[in-house]
Design an enzyme around this catalytic site. Structure first.
Site, mmCIF file in Angstrom:
data_model
loop_
_atom_site.group_PDB
_atom_site.id
_atom_site.type_symbol
_atom_site.label_atom_id
_atom_site.label_comp_id
_atom_site.label_asym_id
_atom_site.label_seq_id
_atom_site.Cartn_x
_atom_site.Cartn_y
_atom_site.Cartn_z
ATOM 1 C CE LYS A 13 -2.508 48.834 33.584
ATOM 2 N NZ LYS A 13 -1.727 47.598 33.321
ATOM 3 N NE ARG A 88 -0.667 48.118 39.939
ATOM 4 C CZ ARG A 88 -0.303 48.731 38.822
ATOM 5 N NH1 ARG A 88 -0.752 49.922 38.521
ATOM 6 N NH2 ARG A 88 0.506 48.130 38.006
ATOM 7 N NE ARG A 122 6.519 48.169 29.079
ATOM 8 C CZ ARG A 122 5.623 48.248 30.055
ATOM 9 N NH1 ARG A 122 4.426 48.740 29.789
ATOM 10 N NH2 ARG A 122 5.910 47.827 31.255
ATOM 11 N NE ARG A 152 7.491 50.298 33.255
ATOM 12 C CZ ARG A 152 6.195 50.133 33.420
ATOM 13 N NH1 ARG A 152 5.344 50.764 32.613
ATOM 14 N NH2 ARG A 152 5.716 49.371 34.375
ATOM 15 N NE ARG A 163 5.353 45.314 36.302
ATOM 16 C CZ ARG A 163 5.761 45.584 35.053
ATOM 17 N NH1 ARG A 163 6.985 45.263 34.675
ATOM 18 N NH2 ARG A 163 4.950 46.167 34.212
HETATM 19 P P1 AP5 Z 1 1.480 48.751 27.573
HETATM 20 O O1 AP5 Z 1 0.400 49.502 26.904
HETATM 21 O O2 AP5 Z 1 2.702 49.497 27.953
HETATM 22 O O3 AP5 Z 1 0.890 47.920 28.822
HETATM 23 P P2 AP5 Z 1 0.342 48.384 30.230
HETATM 24 O O4 AP5 Z 1 -0.938 47.663 30.466
HETATM 25 O O5 AP5 Z 1 0.340 49.875 30.336
HETATM 26 O O6 AP5 Z 1 1.460 47.710 31.146
HETATM 27 P P3 AP5 Z 1 2.300 48.308 32.347
HETATM 28 O O7 AP5 Z 1 3.526 47.433 32.468
HETATM 29 O O8 AP5 Z 1 2.521 49.769 32.221
HETATM 30 O O9 AP5 Z 1 1.351 48.004 33.526
HETATM 31 P P4 AP5 Z 1 1.691 47.947 34.993
HETATM 32 O O10 AP5 Z 1 0.347 47.968 35.547
HETATM 33 O O11 AP5 Z 1 2.549 46.805 35.417
HETATM 34 O O12 AP5 Z 1 2.674 49.216 35.210
HETATM 35 P P5 AP5 Z 1 2.435 50.625 35.883
HETATM 36 O O13 AP5 Z 1 3.303 51.595 35.213
HETATM 37 O O14 AP5 Z 1 0.989 50.908 36.009
HETATM 38 O O15 AP5 Z 1 1.884 47.516 26.621
HETATM 39 C C1 AP5 Z 1 2.907 46.597 26.981
HETATM 40 C C2 AP5 Z 1 3.665 46.144 25.711
HETATM 41 O O16 AP5 Z 1 2.804 45.373 24.908
HETATM 42 C C3 AP5 Z 1 4.178 47.287 24.822
HETATM 43 O O17 AP5 Z 1 5.393 46.935 24.267
HETATM 44 C C4 AP5 Z 1 3.078 47.415 23.746
HETATM 45 O O18 AP5 Z 1 3.599 47.933 22.545
HETATM 46 C C5 AP5 Z 1 2.614 45.977 23.617
HETATM 47 N N1 AP5 Z 1 1.177 45.840 23.312
HETATM 48 C C6 AP5 Z 1 0.158 46.577 23.824
HETATM 49 N N2 AP5 Z 1 -1.033 46.161 23.358
HETATM 50 C C7 AP5 Z 1 -0.751 45.117 22.519
HETATM 51 C C8 AP5 Z 1 -1.571 44.262 21.704
HETATM 52 N N3 AP5 Z 1 -2.907 44.391 21.680
HETATM 53 N N4 AP5 Z 1 -0.948 43.295 20.994
HETATM 54 C C9 AP5 Z 1 0.409 43.165 21.015
HETATM 55 N N5 AP5 Z 1 1.224 43.951 21.738
HETATM 56 C C10 AP5 Z 1 0.661 44.910 22.483
HETATM 57 O O19 AP5 Z 1 2.989 50.357 37.374
HETATM 58 C C11 AP5 Z 1 4.353 50.137 37.601
HETATM 59 C C12 AP5 Z 1 4.602 50.002 39.092
HETATM 60 O O20 AP5 Z 1 4.224 51.232 39.759
HETATM 61 C C13 AP5 Z 1 3.774 48.915 39.808
HETATM 62 O O21 AP5 Z 1 4.389 47.650 39.736
HETATM 63 C C14 AP5 Z 1 3.747 49.476 41.242
HETATM 64 O O22 AP5 Z 1 4.947 49.231 41.907
HETATM 65 C C15 AP5 Z 1 3.609 50.988 41.017
HETATM 66 N N6 AP5 Z 1 2.186 51.402 40.960
HETATM 67 C C16 AP5 Z 1 1.527 51.937 39.894
HETATM 68 N N7 AP5 Z 1 0.234 52.164 40.183
HETATM 69 C C17 AP5 Z 1 0.067 51.780 41.473
HETATM 70 C C18 AP5 Z 1 -1.054 51.744 42.348
HETATM 71 N N8 AP5 Z 1 -2.297 52.131 41.955
HETATM 72 N N9 AP5 Z 1 -0.869 51.273 43.618
HETATM 73 C C19 AP5 Z 1 0.361 50.868 44.037
HETATM 74 N N10 AP5 Z 1 1.458 50.844 43.246
HETATM 75 C C20 AP5 Z 1 1.306 51.297 41.980
HETATM 76 MG MG MG Z 2 1.401 51.304 31.513
#
Ligand code: AP5
Ligand code: MG
Length: 208
Positions: A13, A88, A122, A152, A163
Protein backbone atom coordinates in the site's frame (compact mmCIF):
# COMPACT_ATOMS: atom_id res chain seq x y z
CA UNK A 1 -10.49 11.35 -7.05
CA UNK A 2 -11.14 9.82 -3.62
CA UNK A 3 -9.37 6.49 -3.27
CA UNK A 4 -9.04 3.82 -0.59
CA UNK A 5 -6.02 1.52 -0.83
CA UNK A 6 -6.94 -1.84 0.62
CA UNK A 7 -4.51 -4.66 1.31
CA UNK A 8 -2.87 -6.85 3.92
CA UNK A 9 0.16 -5.69 5.91
CA UNK A 10 3.03 -5.74 3.40
CA UNK A 11 0.76 -5.85 0.34
CA UNK A 12 2.51 -2.72 -0.93
CA UNK A 13 0.00 0.00 0.00
CA UNK A 14 2.68 2.49 1.04
CA UNK A 15 4.94 1.63 -1.91
CA UNK A 16 2.16 2.12 -4.46
CA UNK A 17 0.73 5.18 -2.67
CA UNK A 18 4.07 6.98 -3.04
CA UNK A 19 4.08 6.26 -6.78
CA UNK A 20 0.44 7.30 -7.22
CA UNK A 21 1.05 10.54 -5.30
CA UNK A 22 4.14 11.31 -7.44
CA UNK A 23 2.39 10.72 -10.76
CA UNK A 24 -1.15 11.94 -10.07
CA UNK A 25 -0.53 14.45 -7.27
CA UNK A 26 -3.16 12.89 -5.00
CA UNK A 27 -2.79 13.60 -1.26
CA UNK A 28 -1.59 10.43 0.53
CA UNK A 29 -2.98 9.78 4.01
CA UNK A 30 -1.60 6.79 5.92
CA UNK A 31 -3.07 6.27 9.39
CA UNK A 32 -0.03 4.14 10.29
CA UNK A 33 2.30 7.04 9.33
CA UNK A 34 0.17 9.49 11.34
CA UNK A 35 0.42 7.25 14.42
CA UNK A 36 4.19 6.79 13.98
CA UNK A 37 4.68 10.57 13.61
CA UNK A 38 2.68 11.15 16.81
CA UNK A 39 4.72 8.48 18.55
CA UNK A 40 8.00 10.13 17.49
CA UNK A 41 6.73 13.47 18.78
CA UNK A 42 5.49 11.92 22.04
CA UNK A 43 1.92 13.25 21.71
CA UNK A 44 -0.94 11.71 23.78
CA UNK A 45 -2.32 10.07 20.62
CA UNK A 46 1.12 8.60 19.88
CA UNK A 47 1.50 7.21 23.39
CA UNK A 48 -1.97 5.69 23.29
CA UNK A 49 -1.40 4.16 19.84
CA UNK A 50 1.97 2.65 20.80
CA UNK A 51 0.46 0.02 23.08
CA UNK A 52 -1.70 -1.29 20.24
CA UNK A 53 0.84 -0.99 17.41
CA UNK A 54 3.47 -2.88 19.43
CA UNK A 55 1.02 -5.76 19.89
CA UNK A 56 -0.07 -5.73 16.25
CA UNK A 57 -3.62 -4.78 17.25
CA UNK A 58 -5.83 -2.04 15.86
CA UNK A 59 -5.81 1.32 17.64
CA UNK A 60 -9.37 1.94 18.99
CA UNK A 61 -11.84 3.04 16.32
CA UNK A 62 -12.85 6.28 18.05
CA UNK A 63 -9.23 7.52 18.07
CA UNK A 64 -8.58 6.50 14.46
CA UNK A 65 -11.88 7.79 13.02
CA UNK A 66 -11.43 11.15 14.74
CA UNK A 67 -7.93 11.55 13.27
CA UNK A 68 -9.14 10.75 9.75
CA UNK A 69 -12.22 12.99 10.01
CA UNK A 70 -9.99 15.92 11.03
CA UNK A 71 -7.37 15.17 8.36
CA UNK A 72 -9.98 15.08 5.58
CA UNK A 73 -11.03 18.63 6.47
CA UNK A 74 -7.61 20.00 5.51
CA UNK A 75 -7.30 22.01 2.30
CA UNK A 76 -5.07 19.50 0.47
CA UNK A 77 -7.99 17.01 0.50
CA UNK A 78 -10.41 19.33 -1.32
CA UNK A 79 -9.67 17.84 -4.74
CA UNK A 80 -9.36 14.27 -3.55
CA UNK A 81 -7.21 12.01 -1.39
CA UNK A 82 -5.90 8.50 -1.08
CA UNK A 83 -6.37 6.62 2.21
CA UNK A 84 -3.74 3.97 3.03
CA UNK A 85 -4.54 1.72 6.01
CA UNK A 86 -8.00 3.14 6.65
CA UNK A 87 -10.66 1.79 6.88
CA UNK A 88 -9.52 -1.44 8.52
CA UNK A 89 -12.83 -2.89 9.71
CA UNK A 90 -16.53 -2.52 8.93
CA UNK A 91 -17.05 0.05 11.71
CA UNK A 92 -14.40 2.32 10.17
CA UNK A 93 -15.81 1.78 6.66
CA UNK A 94 -19.26 2.88 7.84
CA UNK A 95 -17.71 5.89 9.59
CA UNK A 96 -15.91 6.81 6.35
CA UNK A 97 -19.19 6.55 4.41
CA UNK A 98 -20.47 9.36 6.63
CA UNK A 99 -17.34 11.49 6.12
CA UNK A 100 -17.02 11.30 2.33
CA UNK A 101 -18.12 9.59 -0.89
CA UNK A 102 -15.28 7.30 -2.03
CA UNK A 103 -14.88 6.86 -5.82
CA UNK A 104 -12.61 3.84 -5.97
CA UNK A 105 -11.28 1.12 -3.66
CA UNK A 106 -8.03 -0.36 -4.96
CA UNK A 107 -7.42 -3.79 -3.47
CA UNK A 108 -3.80 -4.96 -3.68
CA UNK A 109 -4.31 -8.73 -3.68
CA UNK A 110 -1.48 -10.85 -2.26
CA UNK A 111 -0.82 -14.34 -0.95
CA UNK A 112 -0.75 -13.97 2.84
CA UNK A 113 1.88 -16.68 3.34
CA UNK A 114 4.43 -14.65 1.30
CA UNK A 115 4.14 -11.54 3.45
CA UNK A 116 6.25 -12.55 6.47
CA UNK A 117 9.47 -12.31 4.43
CA UNK A 118 8.41 -9.01 2.87
CA UNK A 119 7.75 -7.42 6.25
CA UNK A 120 10.61 -8.78 8.33
CA UNK A 121 12.96 -7.76 5.47
CA UNK A 122 11.49 -4.28 5.10
CA UNK A 123 13.56 -1.23 6.02
CA UNK A 124 12.18 2.31 6.05
CA UNK A 125 13.60 5.81 5.96
CA UNK A 126 13.16 7.45 9.38
CA UNK A 127 12.82 10.84 7.68
CA UNK A 128 10.66 10.49 4.52
CA UNK A 129 9.13 7.05 5.24
CA UNK A 130 10.18 5.44 1.94
CA UNK A 131 10.13 1.60 2.08
CA UNK A 132 12.99 -0.64 0.95
CA UNK A 133 13.73 -4.34 1.20
CA UNK A 134 16.95 -6.02 2.33
CA UNK A 135 16.87 -8.34 -0.71
CA UNK A 136 17.63 -5.38 -3.00
CA UNK A 137 18.88 -2.65 -0.66
CA UNK A 138 21.77 -2.52 1.82
CA UNK A 139 22.36 1.25 2.30
CA UNK A 140 22.36 2.95 5.71
CA UNK A 141 21.04 6.26 4.33
CA UNK A 142 17.97 6.93 2.18
CA UNK A 143 18.86 7.61 -1.48
CA UNK A 144 15.89 10.01 -1.72
CA UNK A 145 16.47 12.26 1.30
CA UNK A 146 19.59 11.09 3.17
CA UNK A 147 17.56 10.03 6.25
CA UNK A 148 18.59 7.13 8.46
CA UNK A 149 17.38 3.67 7.40
CA UNK A 150 15.66 1.79 10.23
CA UNK A 151 13.48 -1.26 10.85
CA UNK A 152 9.91 -0.65 11.99
CA UNK A 153 9.34 -1.83 15.59
CA UNK A 154 6.27 -3.84 14.49
CA UNK A 155 8.12 -5.71 11.73
CA UNK A 156 9.25 -8.55 14.02
CA UNK A 157 8.10 -12.08 13.22
CA UNK A 158 5.82 -12.21 16.27
CA UNK A 159 4.05 -8.89 15.62
CA UNK A 160 3.75 -9.47 11.87
CA UNK A 161 1.99 -12.78 12.66
CA UNK A 162 -0.52 -10.93 14.81
CA UNK A 163 -1.04 -8.17 12.19
CA UNK A 164 -1.78 -10.77 9.53
CA UNK A 165 -4.32 -12.39 11.86
CA UNK A 166 -6.05 -9.05 12.48
CA UNK A 167 -6.14 -8.46 8.71
CA UNK A 168 -7.76 -11.84 7.98
CA UNK A 169 -10.35 -11.39 10.70
CA UNK A 170 -11.24 -7.70 10.50
CA UNK A 171 -9.98 -6.06 7.27
CA UNK A 172 -10.48 -8.76 4.63
CA UNK A 173 -14.30 -8.55 4.96
CA UNK A 174 -14.01 -5.04 3.46
CA UNK A 175 -13.34 -6.65 0.08
CA UNK A 176 -16.95 -7.89 0.10
CA UNK A 177 -18.19 -4.63 1.67
CA UNK A 178 -16.85 -2.49 -1.20
CA UNK A 179 -17.48 -5.10 -3.86
CA UNK A 180 -21.20 -5.01 -2.95
CA UNK A 181 -21.11 -1.22 -3.43
CA UNK A 182 -19.54 -1.65 -6.91
CA UNK A 183 -16.44 0.32 -5.90
CA UNK A 184 -13.80 -2.42 -5.76
CA UNK A 185 -11.00 -2.98 -8.29
CA UNK A 186 -8.24 -5.50 -7.58
CA UNK A 187 -4.66 -5.60 -8.82
CA UNK A 188 -2.21 -8.49 -8.53
CA UNK A 189 0.16 -7.45 -5.74
CA UNK A 190 2.42 -10.50 -6.19
CA UNK A 191 3.89 -9.00 -9.37
CA UNK A 192 7.02 -6.79 -9.20
CA UNK A 193 6.45 -3.24 -7.89
CA UNK A 194 6.49 -1.55 -11.32
CA UNK A 195 4.07 -4.09 -12.78
CA UNK A 196 1.65 -3.54 -9.90
CA UNK A 197 1.88 0.19 -10.55
CA UNK A 198 1.24 -0.34 -14.28
CA UNK A 199 -2.02 -2.14 -13.40
CA UNK A 200 -3.00 0.78 -11.15
CA UNK A 201 -2.13 3.36 -13.83
CA UNK A 202 -4.38 1.53 -16.28
CA UNK A 203 -7.28 1.66 -13.83
CA UNK A 204 -6.76 5.32 -12.91
CA UNK A 205 -6.20 6.47 -16.50
CA UNK A 206 -9.41 4.76 -17.63
CA UNK A 207 -11.32 6.92 -15.15
CA UNK A 208 -9.79 10.28 -16.07
P1 AP5 B 1 4.87 -1.59 1.91
O1 AP5 B 1 4.53 -0.81 0.71
O2 AP5 B 1 5.59 -0.90 3.00
O3 AP5 B 1 3.56 -2.36 2.46
P2 AP5 B 1 2.26 -1.83 3.18
O4 AP5 B 1 1.09 -2.48 2.51
O5 AP5 B 1 2.27 -0.34 3.28
O6 AP5 B 1 2.47 -2.53 4.59
P3 AP5 B 1 2.36 -1.95 6.06
O7 AP5 B 1 3.16 -2.88 6.94
O8 AP5 B 1 2.69 -0.50 6.13
O9 AP5 B 1 0.85 -2.17 6.33
P4 AP5 B 1 0.15 -2.21 7.67
O10 AP5 B 1 -1.22 -2.10 7.21
O11 AP5 B 1 0.46 -3.38 8.53
O12 AP5 B 1 0.83 -0.98 8.49
P5 AP5 B 1 0.29 0.45 8.86
O13 AP5 B 1 1.44 1.36 8.93
O14 AP5 B 1 -0.87 0.81 8.02
O15 AP5 B 1 5.72 -2.87 1.43
C1 AP5 B 1 6.21 -3.83 2.36
C2 AP5 B 1 7.59 -4.36 1.89
O16 AP5 B 1 7.41 -5.11 0.71
C3 AP5 B 1 8.62 -3.27 1.56
O17 AP5 B 1 9.88 -3.70 1.93
C4 AP5 B 1 8.49 -3.11 0.03
O18 AP5 B 1 9.70 -2.65 -0.54
C5 AP5 B 1 8.14 -4.53 -0.39
N1 AP5 B 1 7.25 -4.60 -1.56
C6 AP5 B 1 6.18 -3.80 -1.82
N2 AP5 B 1 5.56 -4.17 -2.96
C7 AP5 B 1 6.26 -5.25 -3.43
C8 AP5 B 1 6.12 -6.08 -4.59
N3 AP5 B 1 5.14 -5.88 -5.48
N4 AP5 B 1 7.00 -7.10 -4.73
C9 AP5 B 1 8.01 -7.29 -3.84
N5 AP5 B 1 8.20 -6.53 -2.75
C10 AP5 B 1 7.34 -5.52 -2.54
O19 AP5 B 1 -0.28 0.20 10.35
C11 AP5 B 1 0.60 -0.08 11.41
C12 AP5 B 1 -0.19 -0.19 12.70
O20 AP5 B 1 -0.85 1.07 12.97
C13 AP5 B 1 -1.35 -1.21 12.69
O21 AP5 B 1 -0.91 -2.51 13.02
C14 AP5 B 1 -2.27 -0.61 13.77
O22 AP5 B 1 -1.81 -0.90 15.05
C15 AP5 B 1 -2.14 0.90 13.52
N6 AP5 B 1 -3.16 1.38 12.56
C16 AP5 B 1 -2.94 1.92 11.33
N7 AP5 B 1 -4.09 2.22 10.71
C17 AP5 B 1 -5.08 1.88 11.57
C18 AP5 B 1 -6.50 1.92 11.51
N8 AP5 B 1 -7.16 2.36 10.40
N9 AP5 B 1 -7.21 1.48 12.58
C19 AP5 B 1 -6.57 1.02 13.70
N10 AP5 B 1 -5.23 0.92 13.81
C20 AP5 B 1 -4.50 1.35 12.76
MG1 MG C 1 2.39 1.07 4.88
Amino acid sequence: MKIVLLGAPGAGKGTQATKIAEKYGITHISTGDIFRKNLKEGTPVGLKAKAYIDKGQLVPDEVTCEIVAERLKESDCKNGFMLDGFPRNVFQAEALDKMSEIDLVLNIAVELDKLMARLTGRRVCSKCGESYHISTFAEKRCPKCGGEIIQRADDTEETVGKRLGVYAEQTKPLIDYYSAKGKLESVDGMKPIDEVFAQIEKLLDSRN
